[in-house]
Design an enzyme around this catalytic site. Structure first.
Site, PDB file in Angstrom:
ATOM      1  N   HIS A   1      44.908  43.135  32.605  1.00 53.96           N
ATOM      2  CA  HIS A   1      43.995  42.313  31.812  1.00 53.96           C
ATOM      3  C   HIS A   1      43.111  43.244  30.969  1.00 53.96           C
ATOM      4  O   HIS A   1      43.262  44.457  31.009  1.00 53.96           O
ATOM      5  CB  HIS A   1      43.185  41.350  32.689  1.00 53.96           C
ATOM      6  CG  HIS A   1      42.366  41.993  33.774  1.00 53.96           C
ATOM      7  ND1 HIS A   1      41.407  42.958  33.517  1.00 53.96           N
ATOM      8  CD2 HIS A   1      42.364  41.813  35.127  1.00 53.96           C
ATOM      9  CE1 HIS A   1      40.839  43.320  34.670  1.00 53.96           C
ATOM     10  NE2 HIS A   1      41.402  42.657  35.652  1.00 53.96           N
TER      11      HIS A   1
ATOM     12  N   HIS B   1      41.512  46.481  32.433  1.00 54.90           N
ATOM     13  CA  HIS B   1      42.370  47.677  32.475  1.00 54.90           C
ATOM     14  C   HIS B   1      42.455  48.304  31.082  1.00 54.90           C
ATOM     15  O   HIS B   1      42.377  49.520  30.919  1.00 54.90           O
ATOM     16  CB  HIS B   1      43.792  47.312  32.927  1.00 54.90           C
ATOM     17  CG  HIS B   1      43.857  46.615  34.248  1.00 54.90           C
ATOM     18  ND1 HIS B   1      44.246  45.312  34.379  1.00 54.90           N
ATOM     19  CD2 HIS B   1      43.581  47.052  35.503  1.00 54.90           C
ATOM     20  CE1 HIS B   1      44.212  44.963  35.658  1.00 54.90           C
ATOM     21  NE2 HIS B   1      43.805  46.000  36.356  1.00 54.90           N
TER      22      HIS B   1
ATOM     23  N   CYS C   1      40.383  45.012  54.557  1.00 54.75           N
ATOM     24  CA  CYS C   1      40.642  44.060  53.474  1.00 54.75           C
ATOM     25  C   CYS C   1      41.896  44.520  52.743  1.00 54.75           C
ATOM     26  O   CYS C   1      41.913  45.612  52.161  1.00 54.75           O
ATOM     27  CB  CYS C   1      39.457  44.000  52.505  1.00 54.75           C
ATOM     28  SG  CYS C   1      39.854  43.062  51.004  1.00 54.75           S
TER      29      CYS C   1
ATOM     30  N   CYS D   1      41.391  45.064  48.883  1.00 55.15           N
ATOM     31  CA  CYS D   1      40.776  46.349  48.496  1.00 55.15           C
ATOM     32  C   CYS D   1      41.576  47.535  49.023  1.00 55.15           C
ATOM     33  O   CYS D   1      41.321  48.673  48.633  1.00 55.15           O
ATOM     34  CB  CYS D   1      39.353  46.467  49.055  1.00 55.15           C
ATOM     35  SG  CYS D   1      38.171  45.301  48.388  1.00 55.15           S
TER      36      CYS D   1
ATOM     37  N   CYS E   1      35.645  39.468  52.844  1.00 52.74           N
ATOM     38  CA  CYS E   1      35.275  40.602  51.985  1.00 52.74           C
ATOM     39  C   CYS E   1      34.351  40.098  50.874  1.00 52.74           C
ATOM     40  O   CYS E   1      34.636  39.082  50.236  1.00 52.74           O
ATOM     41  CB  CYS E   1      36.548  41.199  51.384  1.00 52.74           C
ATOM     42  SG  CYS E   1      36.258  42.308  49.997  1.00 52.74           S
TER      43      CYS E   1
ATOM     44  N   HIS F   1      36.461  40.094  47.488  1.00 53.14           N
ATOM     45  CA  HIS F   1      37.591  39.175  47.323  1.00 53.14           C
ATOM     46  C   HIS F   1      37.358  37.773  47.883  1.00 53.14           C
ATOM     47  O   HIS F   1      38.166  36.874  47.647  1.00 53.14           O
ATOM     48  CB  HIS F   1      38.856  39.762  47.967  1.00 53.14           C
ATOM     49  CG  HIS F   1      39.470  40.867  47.178  1.00 53.14           C
ATOM     50  ND1 HIS F   1      39.130  42.187  47.359  1.00 53.14           N
ATOM     51  CD2 HIS F   1      40.373  40.847  46.161  1.00 53.14           C
ATOM     52  CE1 HIS F   1      39.805  42.930  46.500  1.00 53.14           C
ATOM     53  NE2 HIS F   1      40.553  42.153  45.760  1.00 53.14           N
TER      54      HIS F   1
ATOM     55  N   LYS G   1      32.543  39.109  36.647  1.00 56.69           N
ATOM     56  CA  LYS G   1      33.482  40.231  36.517  1.00 56.69           C
ATOM     57  C   LYS G   1      34.894  39.652  36.399  1.00 56.69           C
ATOM     58  O   LYS G   1      35.250  38.730  37.119  1.00 56.69           O
ATOM     59  CB  LYS G   1      33.409  41.121  37.758  1.00 56.69           C
ATOM     60  CG  LYS G   1      34.318  42.332  37.607  1.00 56.69           C
ATOM     61  CD  LYS G   1      34.552  43.078  38.902  1.00 56.69           C
ATOM     62  CE  LYS G   1      35.564  44.185  38.647  1.00 56.69           C
ATOM     63  NZ  LYS G   1      36.246  44.641  39.843  1.00 56.69           N
TER      64      LYS G   1
ATOM     65  N   LYS H   1      41.943  38.456  38.227  1.00 58.07           N
ATOM     66  CA  LYS H   1      43.043  37.499  38.181  1.00 58.07           C
ATOM     67  C   LYS H   1      42.770  36.342  39.137  1.00 58.07           C
ATOM     68  O   LYS H   1      43.061  35.196  38.840  1.00 58.07           O
ATOM     69  CB  LYS H   1      44.359  38.182  38.595  1.00 58.07           C
ATOM     70  CG  LYS H   1      44.939  39.021  37.484  1.00 58.07           C
ATOM     71  CD  LYS H   1      45.535  38.139  36.417  1.00 58.07           C
ATOM     72  CE  LYS H   1      45.930  38.981  35.221  1.00 58.07           C
ATOM     73  NZ  LYS H   1      45.956  38.252  33.979  1.00 58.07           N
TER      74      LYS H   1
END
Length: 524
Positions: free
Chosen positions: A21, A24, A130, A133, A155, A158, A305, A308
């Site tokens: 996305h 990146h 997790c 992560c 987490c 997430h 932030k 996906k």
């Protein structure tokens, strides 16, 4: 050790469990702009990017898609990650995959050295893990679950339940490096930037470090531990080594010495891995620590932030298909202060595209080229007798080039663009005041007209060179149009502010608008 004139820059390697996305893409473009700048300055430059393909998350993703982890990784690298390089017009020198033989060889050599030197031991581990992560979590990194996860610990990043694991693993003696790391941050404040991240890490390390579990035996998708094949290396520990395996760690000492150490661009969420664990690994192995770890901020969409899982991820091609790669690069490098969080919106992108690229820069180029075509038969006129107004432009340009280079040196990409843009703004103002179309009406003003249009053309020559790392396609088009010789990317960027490099009599050719207006409503 690399020479003073070498510049090795690396992005993190990206996980292939999903498609890229704009978060990146932001990291990739920043590294590319810095690499292109240093290349044009004549530095021995190397730009590395790549993909991280091991670990439990990728294994589970592949299984869920009825395929093998390697086949999953191969498909995504070819269909999504390598095409991203073209979408963004990146000029990377190398692309490493953690499934490359060269990476696996280097990892084995590095691990064996640490083991032989007593930095790795076998121990018991119990903790919360997790998978998202790929990291063990401390109690303070967990929050109570809500909704379907009520009553479970999840987490904080997430919002998914963590797994309670008890394993016999190999450990890296990270706890031994706390004082050395604090001494590094103290003696070299530039090692971790920006200061906000540096201060956070000093606080983290000051609280004491625990040894790091660096192997897993519950699954086999990873690089086997060389002295115990029942274990694979923990994905983070192995992935961090890509920065040295790509340049020949343990296998090509000449290449390694030429390139290392690296400037590493990372997102702030992975700064701890890169500026705590990674330098400790380097110290243990007896190699020089990275030159710098620069942690940029997050890209926020609608205040969140991008990710996906929360469907805020935007594919880079959604932007480049409408606005082009140059506009993508320019927008993200100029609109966001590199090192801070930044918000993305289609409205802001559209507004800046039109105000700064189409009207500010593109229109300046089109008008100047059209006037030289009309008044001087497409040949760059010779200047004669500079006035204060002309000299002011020369001073603006000289200062812009010096300021931009200093900003790039600090990795303040947005400040470098800001400095260069003073030339765009001043030239537009200069044309408005000088009124070349009025001067063209009188033969008596012919020499003055020539000086004015030479001044604008020479300003454009310098802009093409200075903006080449940021908007390479438009810069190359403009360079050719004003009669520049050779490739614009081959021009000395640090000397771009020296006046008088454009040769009078050079042929200027008409061009389509560099940044054509985009009808509002064509953006998604």
């Amino acid at each position: 050790m690399a020479s003073d004139h070498s510049f090795y820059i690396a992005t993190p390697i990206f996980y292939v469990n999903d498609v890229p996305h704009i978060g990146h893409a932001y990291t990739e473009v920043a590294a590319d702009v810095l690499a292109r700048w240093h290349r044009q300055a004549g530095d021995d430059t190397w730009f590395l990017t790549g993909t991280d393909e091991h670990g439990e998350k990728i294994l589970r993703t592949a299984v869920a898609n009825n395929t093998t982890p390697k086949a999953w990784a191969d498909a995504l690298v070819e269909s999504a990650w390598k095409p991203l390089l073209k979408t963004l017009n990146l000029a990377n020198d190398d692309f490493i995959r953690t499934t490359d033989a060269r990476h696996e060889e280097g990892v084995v050599l590095f691990l064996q050295k640490l083991y032989d030197d007593g930095y790795i031991y076998l121990g018991e581990f119990e903790g919360y893990y997790c998978v998202g992560c790929e990291e063990y979590k401390q109690q303070n990194e967990l929050v109570p679950g809500i909704g379907e996860f009520e009553g479970q610990l999840v987490c904080a990043i997430h919002s998914k339940p963590v797994e309670s694991l008890k394993e016999t693993n190999y450990f890296f003696r990270l706890s031994e490096f706390g004082d050395k790391l604090l001494a590094l941050y103290e003696s070299n404040p530039k090692f971790v930037q920006p200061d906000s991240v540096r201060n956070e890490l000093i606080q983290f390390v000051s609280q004491g470090l625990r040894d790091l579990s660096i192997s897993r035996s519950s699954f086999d998708w990873g690089i086997p531990i060389p002295w115990d094949s029942t274990h694979v290396v923990y994905v983070w520990f192995e992935a961090l080594l890509n920065y040295v395996t790509a340049i020949g760690y343990g296998t090509d000492q000449v290449q390694f010495d030429r390139r290392w150490p690296a400037v590493q661009i990372v997102g702030k969420d992975i700064a701890r891995f890169h500026a705590v664990i990674w330098p400790a690994m380097q110290m243990a192995a007896g190699i020089e620590v990275s030159k710098q770890v620069f942690a940029h901020g997050w890209l926020l969409v609608g205040g969140e932030k991008m990710s996906k899982s929360k469907l805020t991820g935007i594919a880079p091609s959604e932007i480049t298909d409408t606005f082009g790669s140059d506009a993508f690069r320019y927008y993200f490098m100029s609109a966001i202060h590199f090192g801070q969080d930044g918000s993305f919106s289609w409205e802001d992108l559209t507004a800046r595209y039109h105000a700064e690229l189409a009207n500010g820069f593109g229109n300046l180029a089109s008008r100047a080229i059209a006037m030289i075509g009309k008044y001087f038969d497409g040949l760059v006129p010779a200047p004669s007798g500079y006035t204060e107004a002309d000299l002011a432009i020369q001073r603006t340009l000289a200062k812009a080039a010096v300021d931009a280079d200093a900003a790039m040196d600090r990795l303040a990409i947005h400040e470098a663009i800001e400095a260069i843009w003073t030339v765009v703004d001043d030239l537009n103002g200069y044309i408005t005041v000088q009124e070349p179309w009025v001067l063209a009406k009188s033969d008596a003003d012919r020499e003055r007209l020539g000086t004015v249009l030479y001044t604008v053309a020479e300003g454009l020559r310098a802009l093409a060179v200075l903006l080449s790392p940021v908007i390479p396609l438009a810069a190359a088009t403009l360079w050719q149009a004003i009669g520049g010789t050779g490739e614009v990317a081959g021009q000395d960027i640090r000397g771009a502010g020296v006046w008088g490099q454009l040769t009078p009599g050079s042929t200027v050719t008409a061009i389509e608008p560099l940044f054509p207006r985009i009808e509002t409503g064509s953006a998604p």
